[in-house]
Motif scaffolding. Structure first.
Motif, PDB file in Angstrom:
ATOM      1  N   LEU A  12       0.839  -1.196   0.000  1.00  0.00           N
ATOM      2  CA  LEU A  12       0.000   0.000   0.000  1.00  0.00           C
ATOM      3  C   LEU A  12       0.870   1.240   0.000  1.00  0.00           C
ATOM      4  O   LEU A  12       2.024   1.218   0.451  1.00  0.00           O
ATOM      5  N   GLY A  13       0.318   2.345  -0.465  1.00  0.00           N
ATOM      6  CA  GLY A  13       1.044   3.614  -0.434  1.00  0.00           C
ATOM      7  C   GLY A  13       0.266   4.696  -1.148  1.00  0.00           C
ATOM      8  O   GLY A  13      -0.643   4.425  -1.934  1.00  0.00           O
ATOM      9  N   LEU A 131       0.714  -7.520  -4.965  1.00  0.00           N
ATOM     10  CA  LEU A 131      -0.346  -6.607  -5.385  1.00  0.00           C
ATOM     11  C   LEU A 131      -0.036  -5.214  -4.872  1.00  0.00           C
ATOM     12  O   LEU A 131       0.310  -5.025  -3.706  1.00  0.00           O
ATOM     13  N   VAL A 132      -0.157  -4.226  -5.739  1.00  0.00           N
ATOM     14  CA  VAL A 132       0.076  -2.828  -5.379  1.00  0.00           C
ATOM     15  C   VAL A 132      -1.271  -2.116  -5.370  1.00  0.00           C
ATOM     16  O   VAL A 132      -2.102  -2.325  -6.261  1.00  0.00           O
ATOM     17  N   CYS A 165      -4.133 -11.658   2.029  1.00  0.00           N
ATOM     18  CA  CYS A 165      -2.686 -11.783   1.854  1.00  0.00           C
ATOM     19  C   CYS A 165      -2.029 -12.167   3.179  1.00  0.00           C
ATOM     20  O   CYS A 165      -2.512 -11.812   4.252  1.00  0.00           O
ATOM     21  N   ASP A 166      -0.882 -12.860   3.083  1.00  0.00           N
ATOM     22  CA  ASP A 166      -0.183 -13.212   4.314  1.00  0.00           C
ATOM     23  C   ASP A 166       0.734 -12.099   4.815  1.00  0.00           C
ATOM     24  O   ASP A 166       1.194 -12.125   5.954  1.00  0.00           O
ATOM     25  N   THR A 167       1.013 -11.081   3.979  1.00  0.00           N
ATOM     26  CA  THR A 167       1.865  -9.968   4.376  1.00  0.00           C
ATOM     27  C   THR A 167       1.316  -8.682   3.762  1.00  0.00           C
ATOM     28  O   THR A 167       0.870  -8.683   2.613  1.00  0.00           O
ATOM     29  N   VAL A 168       1.346  -7.598   4.549  1.00  0.00           N
ATOM     30  CA  VAL A 168       0.922  -6.278   4.080  1.00  0.00           C
ATOM     31  C   VAL A 168       1.996  -5.283   4.476  1.00  0.00           C
ATOM     32  O   VAL A 168       2.455  -5.255   5.630  1.00  0.00           O
ATOM     33  N   VAL A 169       2.404  -4.443   3.525  1.00  0.00           N
ATOM     34  CA  VAL A 169       3.433  -3.430   3.766  1.00  0.00           C
ATOM     35  C   VAL A 169       2.892  -2.076   3.323  1.00  0.00           C
ATOM     36  O   VAL A 169       2.278  -1.966   2.255  1.00  0.00           O
ATOM     37  N   LEU A 170       3.105  -1.060   4.136  1.00  0.00           N
ATOM     38  CA  LEU A 170       2.726   0.314   3.810  1.00  0.00           C
ATOM     39  C   LEU A 170       3.993   1.099   3.496  1.00  0.00           C
ATOM     40  O   LEU A 170       4.931   1.130   4.296  1.00  0.00           O
ATOM     41  N   GLY A 174       8.827   6.545   0.481  1.00  0.00           N
ATOM     42  CA  GLY A 174       9.858   5.582   0.120  1.00  0.00           C
ATOM     43  C   GLY A 174      10.285   4.646   1.223  1.00  0.00           C
ATOM     44  O   GLY A 174      11.158   3.806   1.010  1.00  0.00           O
ATOM     45  N   GLN A 175       9.667   4.764   2.424  1.00  0.00           N
ATOM     46  CA  GLN A 175      10.068   3.945   3.564  1.00  0.00           C
ATOM     47  C   GLN A 175       8.999   2.893   3.849  1.00  0.00           C
ATOM     48  O   GLN A 175       7.862   3.242   4.168  1.00  0.00           O
ATOM     49  N   PRO A 176       9.330   1.605   3.723  1.00  0.00           N
ATOM     50  CA  PRO A 176       8.335   0.552   3.951  1.00  0.00           C
ATOM     51  C   PRO A 176       8.170   0.236   5.436  1.00  0.00           C
ATOM     52  O   PRO A 176       9.129   0.253   6.199  1.00  0.00           O
ATOM     53  N   SER A 177       6.934  -0.035   5.840  1.00  0.00           N
ATOM     54  CA  SER A 177       6.623  -0.461   7.204  1.00  0.00           C
ATOM     55  C   SER A 177       5.679  -1.650   7.131  1.00  0.00           C
ATOM     56  O   SER A 177       4.668  -1.604   6.429  1.00  0.00           O
TER      57      SER A 177
END
Length: 662
Positions: A12-13, A131-132, A165-170, A174-177
């Motif tokens: 996500l972003g 997936l974006v 999904c088994d993983t979600v990143v925000l 430019g910094q992933p969490s």
């Protein structure tokens, strides 16, 4: 931030947050990728949108194939559901998919049913899936009905996909969490996939002679504590490749150690942040009561980087530092002597200017990886139970910054440390040259692969490649490593793409206030313990912190459980205190050594000392101290020598002390 162990991931972003670039970096080492484009081609009236689409197309490697589904959003669930196990899919992005879903030409339509079908397809997807999706929930509520419908549908889509999904990143700025899962995941794969090297870890066959192991003055190469067993390597050689199945620390031992720490007989909160050291030692030793590391080896990697990466460096300075260490002088050798560690100075091949071409050849990278693993093997065979990684090469911080920027998308100017020359002067001109070299190198490889070996060949150089091999070899032999500085952290970033388990065997005592080290530590999930502000070279802070780490482990192992939690108070001679014990000095009624012949332990009546200032008033100022009203019922009953006769001898003894002025 690490995303080990995912099969389906949602990135996500916001707009221009870097989410697409980050998603692409996750699968940069995949042999082939199906890029699923969800947006429809722009018409002639929207050249800006057409330019955006074109930039995305030119950024994709030539090995990727593109599948356009913008005209039929129902196809997305079908593409995902029918993907094969050996495929990698990148869907970019769900915002375009929702826009196509809400197209008036498709209405009326059951949008919720379509979203549910997509979530179902993701749950059953056998392929590796990225997936974006844009995150619009942080902005204001749109003012138009169409805008509100889009925001609502996209929010519902993101929620459904995130749950599937088994993983979600925000990604923000430019910094992933990581949002899901909250805890660190381990390397996993579908049940029917066999990861390479599932057998016991194997040994690297020596390919070149190793440098001499030095024992600086005051150090000892012989461990003074009990050596825990390490797994014996197999006779077959190892193949270094992505997806290696190396051992993980014992999480049960870590949990048991933390439970034990919570029950120790200590005041307050106990060891504080040092509990993490005890837990780390417990997990890596497989014991809830670990022992301090006694046999320690420092590996000092000396490898220069040519070109702009080394701007501001004094020619020959790194070689002089390495020679000092070999001679047993200089900060690192003296620190090694203080903590009783052995020292091995390792010469790495010099790296070519990264702004002009690859730092090393692919063959040299493979040899450096194997050499590092060999050094770890030899250390463990010699009884070493902790490895400290250090480095002293010219331009090594620039190379580490390039690795960091290429792997996590960091901006070089934000993470490259200042250039400090003798006299503690800051050379800003040299710093700018270094930043330019790193940026030119990143631009040069913008269309290249991002596998671990490719990153090392293009940017890392020999010292980082050897350090990566050391981490892999130490992990295979269940041996912890202290990281300290840019080279070690860069090796940690590269090693996670070869074996995600390696970072779990690493401990970071200090960050040195280096921005690149701090960011790399965050990516690897390593929280620094201290802030010593030492700048004595890479590895020095780890050796300075080592006595404190050992002390915490030793103290945790020596302390007993609190009596309220089932423990017993040990006597000075180590024997438990019991009512039937009648030995000397144990409160059995006879004076013993150290008792002084007085007090409750000697069997005499307890005598309250005369107060130095005003105290509770008494009815008889002449009352002696032995019958003071402060010798109340609780005190009398607590003394083992106080019986009913003694209690009755105190005429002013009651259960409450008389208030002043009574």
């Amino acid at each position: 931030m690490s995303v080990d162990g995912w099969n389906t991931i949602l990135v996500l972003g916001g707009i221009r947050s870097g989410k697409s670039e980050y998603a692409e970096s996750l699968i940069g080492d995949a042999p082939s990728v199906r890029y699923v484009a969800t947006s429809v081609d722009a018409g002639p009236d929207d050249p800006d949108w057409a330019a955006r689409i074109e930039r995305h197309r030119t950024r994709r490697p030539a090995t990727w194939t593109t599948e356009e589904i913008g005209a039929d959003p129902n196809r997305l669930a079908e593409v995902i559901a029918t993907a094969k196990m050996d495929e990698t899919l990148l869907v970019d992005d769900l915002g375009g998919w929702v826009a196509a879903l809400l197209d008036p030409a498709r209405q009326p339509a059951d949008d919720l049913a379509t979203i549910d079908a997509l979530a179902t397809a993701i749950r059953g997807c056998a392929a590796q899936l990225v997936l974006v999706s844009p995150e619009v929930g942080l902005s204001l509520v749109p003012t138009t009905p169409v805008g509100r419908a889009f925001a609502d549908a996209l929010g519902a889509t993101n929620q459904a996909v995130a749950a599937a999904c088994d993983t979600v990143v925000l990604v923000m700025a430019g910094q992933p969490s990581r949002l899901k899962p909250e805890t660190t995941a381990t390397v996993t794969a579908p049940a029917s996939v066999t990861l390479p090297m599932q057998a016991a870890p194997t040994r690297i066959r020596p390919t070149q002679p190793s440098p001499d192991v030095l024992t600086p003055t005051g150090a000892t190469a012989t461990p003074t504590g009990e050596l825990l067993p390490t797994p014996a390597p197999a006779d077959t050689d190892v193949v270094i490749e992505p997806g290696m199945d190396l051992p993980l620390p014992d999480e049960d031992a870590r949990a048991q150690a933390l439970d034990r720490l919570a029950a120790l007989d200590v005041p307050g909160a106990g060891l504080g942040d040092l509990e993490r050291v005890v837990a780390f030692a417990a997990a890596t030793q497989g014991s809830a009561t670990p022992t301090p590391w006694q046999s320690v080896r420092v590996l000092l990697l000396h490898g220069d980087h040519e070109g702009g990466s080394a701007a501001g460096s004094i020619p020959g300075e790194s070689a002089r530092q390495a020679a000092q260490a070999r001679a047993g002088i200089g900060p690192l050798a003296r620190q090694a002597a203080e903590v009783g560690a052995t020292l091995q100075v390792v010469d790495a091949p010099s790296a070519a200017p990264i702004e002009q071409g690859p730092a090393l050849s692919a063959e040299a990278v493979e040899a450096a990886l194997r050499y590092g693993w060999q050094l770890a093997d030899e250390a463990v065979d010699a009884g070493v139970r902790l490895i400290v990684l250090a480095a002293c090469g010219a331009g090594s911080e620039s190379a580490a910054t390039a690795v960091l920027a290429a792997t996590v998308g960091a901006e070089p100017v934000a993470v490259l440390g200042r250039v400090v020359v003798p006299g503690r002067q800051v050379d800003d001109a040299a710093w700018m040259i270094r930043c330019g070299a790193v940026r030119d190198a990143l631009h040069r490889i913008r269309n290249s692969g991002r596998s671990a070996q490719e990153i090392l060949a293009e940017l890392g150089g020999g010292d980082i490649a050897i350090a990566t091999g050391v981490l892999l070899g130490a992990t295979a032999r269940r041996t912890p490593v202290l990281l300290d500085g840019p080279v070690g952290l860069a090796a940690g970033l590269v090693s996670r793409d070869l074996a995600g388990q390696a970072r779990h065997w690493c401990l970071l005592p200090d960050h040195g206030r280096r921005p690149g080290v701090r960011l790399a530590a965050e990516v690897l999930g390593l929280e620094p313990l201290l802030d010593l502000r030492l700048d004595l070279g890479e590895g020095a802070a780890a050796l300075a912190a080592l006595p404190l780490l050992r002390s915490a482990i030793a103290l945790a192992g020596a302390l007993a459980t609190h009596p309220l939690l089932g423990g017993t108070d040990p006597e000075p001679d180590g024997s438990p205190d019991t009512e039937t014990d009648t030995g000397p000095g144990n409160g059995g009624g006879k004076p013993g050594p150290g008792d002084g012949g007085t007090g409750e332990e000697s069997g005499e009546e307890f005598a309250e000392p005369e107060p130095a200032g005003p105290g509770p008033a008494t009815s008889d100022p002449a009352t002696p101290a032995s019958t003071s009203p402060t010798n109340d019922h609780a005190t009398a009953s607590a003394s083992p020598a106080t019986d009913s006769t003694t209690a009755s001898a105190s005429p002013t003894t009651d259960s409450v002390a008389a208030p002043r002025g009574a």
